[in-house]
Design a protein around this motif. Structure first.
Motif, short mmCIF file in Angstrom:
data_model
loop_
_atom_site.label_atom_id
_atom_site.label_comp_id
_atom_site.label_asym_id
_atom_site.label_seq_id
_atom_site.Cartn_x
_atom_site.Cartn_y
_atom_site.Cartn_z
N ALA A 178 -16.44 1.59 25.65
CA ALA A 178 -17.41 2.55 24.88
C ALA A 178 -17.55 3.85 25.69
O ALA A 178 -17.79 5.08 25.04
CB ALA A 178 -18.93 2.01 25.28
N GLY A 179 -16.91 4.09 26.82
CA GLY A 179 -16.96 5.31 27.71
C GLY A 179 -16.40 6.43 26.68
O GLY A 179 -17.04 7.53 26.72
N PRO A 180 -15.38 6.61 26.53
CA PRO A 180 -14.66 7.67 25.93
C PRO A 180 -15.37 8.12 24.52
O PRO A 180 -15.78 8.97 24.34
CB PRO A 180 -13.17 7.47 25.64
N TRP A 181 -15.95 6.97 23.77
CA TRP A 181 -16.54 7.05 22.44
C TRP A 181 -17.93 7.67 22.76
O TRP A 181 -18.39 8.73 21.89
CB TRP A 181 -16.64 5.81 21.86
N SER A 192 -19.62 14.55 28.39
CA SER A 192 -18.60 15.51 28.22
C SER A 192 -18.18 15.68 26.85
O SER A 192 -19.03 15.08 25.97
CB SER A 192 -17.11 14.90 28.62
N THR A 193 -17.39 16.84 26.55
CA THR A 193 -17.34 17.22 25.08
C THR A 193 -15.85 16.96 24.88
O THR A 193 -15.23 17.20 26.01
CB THR A 193 -17.59 18.44 24.89
N THR A 194 -15.37 16.92 23.60
CA THR A 194 -13.92 16.99 23.43
C THR A 194 -12.94 18.15 23.96
O THR A 194 -12.01 18.15 24.28
CB THR A 194 -13.22 16.41 22.00
N ASP A 196 -13.71 19.67 26.83
CA ASP A 196 -13.46 19.46 28.00
C ASP A 196 -12.26 18.69 28.30
O ASP A 196 -11.79 19.04 29.46
CB ASP A 196 -14.64 18.50 28.67
N TRP A 197 -11.82 18.05 27.23
CA TRP A 197 -10.73 17.26 27.14
C TRP A 197 -9.56 18.11 26.89
O TRP A 197 -8.67 17.65 25.74
CB TRP A 197 -10.65 15.87 26.82
N ASP A 198 -9.23 19.35 27.45
CA ASP A 198 -8.03 20.17 26.93
C ASP A 198 -6.78 19.67 27.35
O ASP A 198 -6.05 20.23 28.29
CB ASP A 198 -8.46 21.36 27.57
N VAL A 199 -6.28 18.50 26.64
CA VAL A 199 -5.00 18.07 26.76
C VAL A 199 -4.00 19.01 26.34
O VAL A 199 -3.90 19.76 25.37
CB VAL A 199 -5.01 16.48 26.20
N ASP A 200 -2.70 18.72 27.08
CA ASP A 200 -1.60 19.11 26.34
C ASP A 200 -1.07 18.14 25.33
O ASP A 200 -0.59 17.27 25.65
CB ASP A 200 -0.35 19.45 27.36
N GLY A 201 -1.18 18.58 24.02
CA GLY A 201 -0.72 17.63 23.12
C GLY A 201 0.62 17.19 23.25
O GLY A 201 0.98 15.84 22.91
N SER A 202 1.59 17.90 23.49
CA SER A 202 3.02 17.48 23.58
C SER A 202 3.00 16.45 24.68
O SER A 202 3.88 15.41 24.28
CB SER A 202 3.89 18.60 23.72
N HIS A 203 2.55 16.43 25.76
CA HIS A 203 2.69 15.62 26.90
C HIS A 203 2.25 14.49 26.59
O HIS A 203 2.66 13.19 26.64
CB HIS A 203 1.89 16.34 28.11
N MET A 204 0.97 14.41 25.90
CA MET A 204 0.24 12.91 25.57
C MET A 204 0.96 12.36 24.28
O MET A 204 1.18 11.18 24.63
CB MET A 204 -1.16 13.34 24.99
N ALA A 205 1.63 12.96 23.26
CA ALA A 205 2.45 12.51 22.40
C ALA A 205 3.62 11.72 22.88
O ALA A 205 4.06 10.60 22.57
CB ALA A 205 2.55 13.33 21.31
N GLU A 206 4.27 12.50 23.90
CA GLU A 206 5.47 11.81 24.49
C GLU A 206 5.16 10.80 25.38
O GLU A 206 5.79 9.75 25.34
CB GLU A 206 6.18 13.09 25.26
N ALA A 267 -0.32 18.95 19.01
CA ALA A 267 0.06 20.26 19.86
C ALA A 267 -0.49 21.38 19.04
O ALA A 267 -0.62 22.47 19.71
CB ALA A 267 1.70 20.32 19.82
N HIS A 268 -0.79 21.34 17.75
CA HIS A 268 -1.42 22.65 16.98
C HIS A 268 -2.89 22.64 16.78
O HIS A 268 -3.30 23.43 16.11
CB HIS A 268 -0.46 22.65 15.95
N SER A 269 -3.45 21.43 17.58
CA SER A 269 -4.83 21.16 16.85
C SER A 269 -5.82 22.32 17.88
O SER A 269 -5.33 22.62 19.14
CB SER A 269 -5.33 19.78 17.23
N LYS A 270 -6.88 22.48 17.38
CA LYS A 270 -7.67 23.37 18.17
C LYS A 270 -8.55 22.59 19.00
O LYS A 270 -9.48 23.05 19.87
CB LYS A 270 -8.89 24.32 17.22
N ASP A 271 -8.50 21.09 18.78
CA ASP A 271 -9.38 20.33 19.49
C ASP A 271 -8.41 19.14 19.92
O ASP A 271 -8.65 17.94 19.31
CB ASP A 271 -10.71 19.89 18.87
N PRO A 272 -7.57 19.38 20.77
CA PRO A 272 -6.51 18.25 20.91
C PRO A 272 -7.01 16.93 21.51
O PRO A 272 -6.73 15.74 21.50
CB PRO A 272 -5.39 18.86 21.82
N GLY A 273 -8.29 17.11 22.16
CA GLY A 273 -8.92 16.07 22.79
C GLY A 273 -9.56 15.01 22.06
O GLY A 273 -9.44 13.80 22.20
N ARG A 274 -9.99 15.54 20.92
CA ARG A 274 -10.58 14.61 19.86
C ARG A 274 -9.26 13.83 19.13
O ARG A 274 -9.66 12.61 19.28
CB ARG A 274 -11.20 15.38 18.73
#
Length: 396
Positions: A178-181, A192-194, A196-206, A267-274
């Motif tokens: 339930a935490g992340p949701w 937190s908001t998504t 705040d989770w400014d992930v690097d999309g390429s890294h997460m996908a890999e 990688a091209h999303s404006k909100d990669p955290g979501r």
């Protein structure tokens, strides 16, 4: 020259999202964990065995995916971050070694290792970003406090009797999921908001693609080791080839187009955290679970080609269904599709149609394994051809 104080990854460079060797080294612990899970399910093919293995898989995945989030933010090439990963490797090895007796004599060891990692990791990250923006510090505070809350129930379960342990741990896992949701919302600290989770999309996908490779690799190891110990009869050769073809089809279904499309989208999303929360944190565990259950099914078809229990038949059908479902959902939420891929849905329906014959013992386990492998191949070929079909020409 002043040393760089920040432990955050630098963003925007050519190698900013590259997975480091230390992260691959860390993943070796989870090769062991996945092996322990598949062997545990094989040894306890019952309704309770399914439930226990599913819970342990979620715990293993939660440790790994949360660590991937942390190394997405923090630079694993920095010495403090490396030391943190080495400490997590120790916890991961203890947790993995405890899996066979997690619902027996080593429940407290499993829970203790899990809680130490889940609480220690965000506390380290909180310290690591102590000079960064308040929103980033607050994010790790919230994550740590949610981990403490669930940790109370993990430890209570580890100390409880084996009969009661499953209930404590199900409650603890529900809090973790339930935490992340709930965006780690807490009174006085907000949520937190998504963003705040400014992930690097390429890294997460890999990173998630590499975990799928770990699961597929473990499947091949189980198949190869089992086949090597058997007499090489025609039936065993058929079971071996069926397992290999099924694994290749699984690789194709995920990596031919799905992994790259998901990579491009995040990688091209404006909100990669979501996207990372839905497509990678939650949905990918279905894909990994499908591979693990399919590995168990392949071993059953090799060792017992003519007869299987109710739970064994459930593995033969459930593994491919789980894998196709996970991929269908992943491709749906990580693309502009209006619905999940038709090829995947049809594959699931074909396997579901086998249920009356399978449980009616009209098909042997070996026959079921061959049919489900053919279904996976059908899905892979269909999707490959559909996505590469040239668009129709429009007359002027």
């Amino acid at each position: 020259m002043e040393l760089r104080k920040s432990l955050l990854r630098t963003r925007g460079g050519l190698d900013s999202g590259k997975v480091g060797m230390i992260e691959l080294f860390f993943d070796l612990v989870f090769v062991f964990a996945v092996t322990q899970l598949s062997h545990g399910l094989l040894a306890h093919l019952s309704a309770m065995g399914w439930l226990q293995t599913g819970l342990l898989l979620m715990a293993v995945w939660w440790v790994w995916i949360f660590t991937s989030w942390i190394t997405n933010w923090l630079d694993p090439e920095r010495i403090p971050v490396r030391i943190c990963l080495f400490a997590l490797m120790l916890g991961g090895l203890i947790m993995s070694a405890s899996i066979p007796e997690a619902f027996g004599t080593r429940g407290l060891a499993f829970a203790g290792a899990y809680v130490a990692m889940q609480v220690g990791r965000p506390l380290f990250a909180w310290w690591a970003v102590r000079h960064e923006a308040l929103s980033r510090r607050r994010n790790f505070q919230r994550i740590a406090l949610w981990a403490v809350l669930s940790g109370i129930f993990w430890i209570a379960g580890g100390m409880a009797s084996p009969e009661e342990r499953i209930f404590w741990w199900m409650l603890a896992l529900a809090i973790d999921l339930a935490g992340p949701w709930m965006q780690f919302g807490l009174p006085g600290l907000g949520r937190s908001t998504t963003a705040d989770w400014d992930v690097d999309g390429s890294h997460m996908a890999e990173r998630c693609g590499l975990f799928v490779i770990i699961a597929l690799g473990e499947s091949l190891l189980v198949t190869g080791a089992t086949f090597a110990g058997l007499e090489w009869t025609a039936a065993n050769w058929l079971g071996f080839l069926s397992a290999l073809v099924g694994s290749i089809a699984m690789w194709w279904i995920y990596f031919d187009t799905g992994a790259e499309a998901g990579h491009h989208r995040i990688a091209h999303s404006k909100d990669p955290g979501r996207i990372a929360r839905k497509a990678y944190t939650y949905i990918h565990v279905l894909i990994v679970g499908g591979v693990i259950v399919s590995a168990v099914a392949d071993e059953l078809a090799l060792v017992h080609p003519d007869e299987a229990s109710f739970a064994g038949i459930s593995a033969l059908l459930g593994g491919p269904i789980l894998y196709l479902l996970g991929n269908a959902l992943f491709k749906w939420v990580s693309s502009e599709r209006a619905a999940p891929p038709l090829s995947h849905l049809l594959g699931i329906l074909i396997i579901l149609a086998l249920i009356p014959m399978a449980y009616g013992r009209l098909y042997s386990p070996l026959t079921l394994a061959c049919i489900t492998s053919c279904v996976l191949v059908l899905v892979a070929v269909w999707e490959h051809m559909a996505l590469r079909r040239p668009p129709p020409e429009i007359d002027p």
